[in-house]
Scaffold this motif. Structure first.
Motif, mmCIF file in Angstrom:
data_model
loop_
_atom_site.group_PDB
_atom_site.id
_atom_site.type_symbol
_atom_site.label_atom_id
_atom_site.label_comp_id
_atom_site.label_asym_id
_atom_site.label_seq_id
_atom_site.Cartn_x
_atom_site.Cartn_y
_atom_site.Cartn_z
ATOM 1 N N THR A 267 0.850 -1.188 0.000
ATOM 2 C CA THR A 267 0.000 0.000 0.000
ATOM 3 C C THR A 267 0.887 1.240 0.000
ATOM 4 O O THR A 267 1.824 1.343 0.793
ATOM 5 C CB THR A 267 -0.906 -0.004 1.246
ATOM 6 O OG1 THR A 267 -1.717 -1.176 1.195
ATOM 7 C CG2 THR A 267 -1.799 1.228 1.275
ATOM 8 N N GLN A 268 0.570 2.159 -0.896
ATOM 9 C CA GLN A 268 1.346 3.396 -1.003
ATOM 10 C C GLN A 268 0.376 4.550 -0.772
ATOM 11 O O GLN A 268 -0.662 4.623 -1.436
ATOM 12 C CB GLN A 268 1.971 3.503 -2.406
ATOM 13 C CG GLN A 268 2.553 2.193 -2.951
ATOM 14 C CD GLN A 268 3.993 1.918 -2.526
ATOM 15 O OE1 GLN A 268 4.456 2.413 -1.500
ATOM 16 N NE2 GLN A 268 4.700 1.131 -3.300
ATOM 17 N N VAL A 269 0.689 5.402 0.183
ATOM 18 C CA VAL A 269 -0.215 6.503 0.518
ATOM 19 C C VAL A 269 0.496 7.838 0.295
ATOM 20 O O VAL A 269 1.579 8.064 0.841
ATOM 21 C CB VAL A 269 -0.696 6.418 1.988
ATOM 22 C CG1 VAL A 269 -1.694 7.538 2.283
ATOM 23 C CG2 VAL A 269 -1.311 5.052 2.286
ATOM 24 N N ALA A 270 -0.112 8.704 -0.492
ATOM 25 C CA ALA A 270 0.430 10.042 -0.720
ATOM 26 C C ALA A 270 -0.606 11.062 -0.298
ATOM 27 O O ALA A 270 -1.803 10.864 -0.498
ATOM 28 C CB ALA A 270 0.768 10.239 -2.197
ATOM 29 N N GLU A 271 -0.146 12.138 0.317
ATOM 30 C CA GLU A 271 -1.081 13.160 0.795
ATOM 31 C C GLU A 271 -0.512 14.549 0.578
ATOM 32 O O GLU A 271 0.654 14.809 0.872
ATOM 33 C CB GLU A 271 -1.354 12.945 2.298
ATOM 34 C CG GLU A 271 -2.214 14.044 2.910
ATOM 35 C CD GLU A 271 -2.707 13.711 4.322
ATOM 36 O OE1 GLU A 271 -2.576 12.553 4.759
ATOM 37 O OE2 GLU A 271 -3.216 14.632 4.978
ATOM 38 N N PHE A 272 -1.353 15.432 0.054
ATOM 39 C CA PHE A 272 -0.992 16.846 -0.029
ATOM 40 C C PHE A 272 -2.001 17.602 0.821
ATOM 41 O O PHE A 272 -3.209 17.473 0.615
ATOM 42 C CB PHE A 272 -1.048 17.354 -1.471
ATOM 43 C CG PHE A 272 -0.717 18.812 -1.584
ATOM 44 C CD1 PHE A 272 0.598 19.248 -1.506
ATOM 45 C CD2 PHE A 272 -1.720 19.754 -1.754
ATOM 46 C CE1 PHE A 272 0.911 20.605 -1.596
ATOM 47 C CE2 PHE A 272 -1.412 21.114 -1.848
ATOM 48 C CZ PHE A 272 -0.100 21.531 -1.768
ATOM 49 N N LEU B 128 9.196 13.922 -6.675
ATOM 50 C CA LEU B 128 7.984 14.595 -6.172
ATOM 51 C C LEU B 128 8.293 15.559 -5.027
ATOM 52 O O LEU B 128 7.673 16.615 -4.912
ATOM 53 C CB LEU B 128 6.959 13.554 -5.714
ATOM 54 C CG LEU B 128 6.493 12.553 -6.779
ATOM 55 C CD1 LEU B 128 5.455 11.602 -6.188
ATOM 56 C CD2 LEU B 128 5.911 13.272 -7.983
ATOM 57 N N PHE B 272 3.443 17.877 1.814
ATOM 58 C CA PHE B 272 3.303 16.736 0.911
ATOM 59 C C PHE B 272 3.963 15.557 1.594
ATOM 60 O O PHE B 272 5.129 15.632 1.988
ATOM 61 C CB PHE B 272 3.987 17.006 -0.434
ATOM 62 C CG PHE B 272 3.894 15.830 -1.370
ATOM 63 C CD1 PHE B 272 2.711 15.568 -2.053
ATOM 64 C CD2 PHE B 272 4.973 14.977 -1.559
ATOM 65 C CE1 PHE B 272 2.609 14.468 -2.908
ATOM 66 C CE2 PHE B 272 4.876 13.884 -2.415
ATOM 67 C CZ PHE B 272 3.695 13.626 -3.085
ATOM 68 N N SER B 273 3.220 14.476 1.782
ATOM 69 C CA SER B 273 3.810 13.352 2.505
ATOM 70 C C SER B 273 3.568 12.032 1.789
ATOM 71 O O SER B 273 2.581 11.860 1.064
ATOM 72 C CB SER B 273 3.260 13.296 3.934
ATOM 73 O OG SER B 273 1.904 12.903 3.909
ATOM 74 N N LEU B 274 4.487 11.118 1.998
ATOM 75 C CA LEU B 274 4.395 9.775 1.429
ATOM 76 C C LEU B 274 4.582 8.742 2.535
ATOM 77 O O LEU B 274 5.419 8.921 3.417
ATOM 78 C CB LEU B 274 5.493 9.560 0.381
ATOM 79 C CG LEU B 274 5.381 10.373 -0.904
ATOM 80 C CD1 LEU B 274 6.634 10.193 -1.753
ATOM 81 C CD2 LEU B 274 4.136 9.967 -1.690
ATOM 82 N N LYS B 275 3.779 7.683 2.471
ATOM 83 C CA LYS B 275 3.941 6.550 3.395
ATOM 84 C C LYS B 275 3.932 5.312 2.498
ATOM 85 O O LYS B 275 2.882 4.901 2.017
ATOM 86 C CB LYS B 275 2.774 6.527 4.392
ATOM 87 C CG LYS B 275 3.126 5.904 5.720
ATOM 88 C CD LYS B 275 1.994 6.088 6.725
ATOM 89 C CE LYS B 275 0.806 5.208 6.371
ATOM 90 N NZ LYS B 275 -0.409 5.503 7.141
ATOM 91 N N LEU B 276 5.115 4.788 2.251
ATOM 92 C CA LEU B 276 5.289 3.767 1.217
ATOM 93 C C LEU B 276 5.619 2.406 1.813
ATOM 94 O O LEU B 276 6.598 2.269 2.542
ATOM 95 C CB LEU B 276 6.425 4.186 0.277
ATOM 96 C CG LEU B 276 6.343 5.619 -0.288
ATOM 97 C CD1 LEU B 276 7.608 5.948 -1.074
ATOM 98 C CD2 LEU B 276 5.100 5.776 -1.144
ATOM 99 N N ASP B 277 4.832 1.407 1.468
ATOM 100 C CA ASP B 277 5.186 0.039 1.867
ATOM 101 C C ASP B 277 6.392 -0.460 1.090
ATOM 102 O O ASP B 277 7.168 -1.267 1.584
ATOM 103 C CB ASP B 277 4.015 -0.920 1.591
ATOM 104 C CG ASP B 277 3.014 -0.954 2.725
ATOM 105 O OD1 ASP B 277 3.244 -0.277 3.753
ATOM 106 O OD2 ASP B 277 1.991 -1.650 2.586
ATOM 107 N N PHE B 282 7.276 2.184 -5.576
ATOM 108 C CA PHE B 282 6.713 3.518 -5.777
ATOM 109 C C PHE B 282 7.585 4.324 -6.742
ATOM 110 O O PHE B 282 7.078 4.962 -7.672
ATOM 111 C CB PHE B 282 6.553 4.267 -4.445
ATOM 112 C CG PHE B 282 5.876 5.605 -4.619
ATOM 113 C CD1 PHE B 282 4.504 5.686 -4.809
ATOM 114 C CD2 PHE B 282 6.618 6.781 -4.623
ATOM 115 C CE1 PHE B 282 3.879 6.918 -4.998
ATOM 116 C CE2 PHE B 282 6.002 8.017 -4.815
ATOM 117 C CZ PHE B 282 4.629 8.085 -4.998
#
Lengths: 329, 329
Positions: A267-272, B128, B272-277, B282
């Motif tokens: 699972t890859q989560v990106a947030e702005f 990014l 801007f944030s990323l949480k990558l498994d 990614f």
């Protein structure tokens, strides 16, 4: 080098924000404010800035590098942007999402036939949020995107409450539902109803003798505006409203979660996200950066209507491409 | 329409991630994997994908639309990207920040003289994160930007621990200091030392009889890698490491806070944030979206080296500009 000469048309909260943002740019200056009101009634932050009637824009061809249009999306911009794109390079913050394609076509035709650049729908939504929606969807096509707004003031909803009989003043906040935010951030992809995504908080000042129960009910059942949301209504005094609810904060987040891996196991989560003390001043800051881009596109004769999707990010910065690669990449 | 033909050079975690990402694009197909190893020893996820020796690329001119270079930044890409940009449109993830200007120049020359597009330093940092640093600095010039990394595995730091005598295996996580993150998110602009921004967590498997105290001390005092950080060391068994520390998660955030208003009275915070498994999967997904952009830039003969700063976001999406304006703006 001669700084970029900027004009502002419309001096409400947004126009004032543009004036303030231009005080922090070294390569751009405010050449003048144009208004449809009596110019003598407009007080810019910097009293040295010339204020003219909008009619004067007729004579300004060739004297402004970019005109930033700070009117409203309902009545001003649909007329102004195509009209002024015939004479100037323009930037607007047209934000009626459903009408963007039509607005684009009209500005594109005016700008292309006259040799101008017309940058439309700049700000944060449409704007930076749109950019993140597009990029994250392109990068993680096996994914789901969510946009949340708030906590922030909705002028439209505040106005709707003010139109109710017995209401003297009101302020409405749109607030994302925290549990929905948390679910999405954790990588889940819930189907969320309108009610599950946002709630609405209303602060209302009533006239003497008004029926608070009726007003509460009228607010909570108002079609489209409130009936699809959990809405709380709190009655306060005008003094309290003036003391604690005069700001125009807003913000929100675009969250995109996608799956990668041979079996979608990652699972890859990106947030702005944005947390803004002043919505119009931030929108104005985005407009100013895109005015710089409009100027540069014009130098390259890349005429026509553009949105945030069509403009390479490097155009926004006063730094040279070499400097950007060395310092920010 | 014929789908875009993609080649992959280098089949480690990143190359494999590109293969997987291409399984979810309708407009692009994987034409072949190229490797410097013995091709018979390379097992693609999809066994139908042809695997060739890298030498075969000599004969592939005109048969690949874009070649995605999946080698390392230390030794592979400085040689490969300029070399292959003479024959193909290429995309790489060159991430040695200090050497980007030189890499750009070399790729630019090769690409321009041969009529190719060379997109470099694509991924999330550089990539990014760089894009967000640039845009937010341009929008809020009266502001301060911060980049945090983690929680995530640093291969370089894990390798450094493995080189210590008595260490059998190790995994190192870089973790942002929560109090620093919170301070920055709240709109404060603290001056943060290296130690105040990130901490390091090490899981170490030792050989029989190894001196754990010495190993801990050697890790915590290792110049550059660990001595400027608060570093915790935990000894675990190989079974525990294999069971709980085999993933390659990463992530982080770019946070920019700026002031607007006549007296800087409004704080604006963007993140801007990323949480990558999976970090490589990614990064691979970003590379694939930019391969689409490289193909389109090539169609327009916009030759030369490009970074994420030079490419309009619309090029990343398979959707038409009309569709993007109607659905995502």
């Amino acid at each position: 080098m001669q700084p970029i000469q900027i004009g502002i048309l419309g001096y409400g909260n947004l126009g004032r924000g543009v004036e303030l943002a231009l005080q922090h740019t070294e390569d751009m200056v405010l050449a003048g404010i144009f208004t449809r009101r009596d110019p003598s009634g407009v007080q810019p932050v910097d009293s040295a800035v010339p204020v003219h009637h909008a009619d004067k824009l007729e004579e300004m061809e060739g004297q402004l590098d970019v005109l930033i249009l700070c009117g409203g999306s309902a009545k001003d911009l649909p007329v102004q942007t195509p009209a002024y794109a015939k004479k100037f390079h323009v930037v607007d913050s047209f934000d009626t999402h459903a009408n963007i394609p039509e607005h684009f076509s009209r500005v594109d035709e005016a700008a292309k036939t006259s040799g101008h650049v017309g940058v439309i729908s700049i700000g944060w939504d449409p704007g930076l949020f749109s950019l993140n929606r597009l990029m994250l969807e392109a990068i993680l096509p096996q994914g789901t995107g969510y946009t949340f707004w708030g906590k922030g003031v909705s002028q439209g909803h505040s106005d709707a409450i003010r139109r109710i009989e017995g209401v003297q003043d009101a302020r409405q906040y749109t607030i994302p539902v925290e549990s929905a935010l948390e679910a999405v951030r954790s990588g889940k992809t819930p189907h969320l109803t309108t009610r599950e995504k946002h709630r609405r908080e209303c602060f209302v000042v009533v006239r003497e003798g008004a029926d608070k129960d009726r007003i509460t009910k009228e607010i909570q059942t108002m079609p489209k505006y409130f009936d699809e949301y959990d809405t709380t209504v709190q009655f306060i005094t005008q003094e309290e409203l003036d003391a604690h609810h005069q700001g125009i904060p807003h913000g929100g987040q675009v969250i995109h979660t996608g799956k990668t891996g041979a079996n979608g196991e990652h699972t890859q989560v990106a947030e702005f996200s944005l947390k803004l003390d002043s919505n119009p001043e931030f929108t104005a800051s985005v407009l100013v950066a895109y005015a710089r881009a409009a100027y540069r596109l014009a130098q390259e004769k890349q005429y026509g209507a553009k949105t945030i999707f069509d403009i390479a990010p490097g155009y926004l910065s006063p730094k040279s491409p070499e400097e950007l690669r060395a310092s920010l990449l």
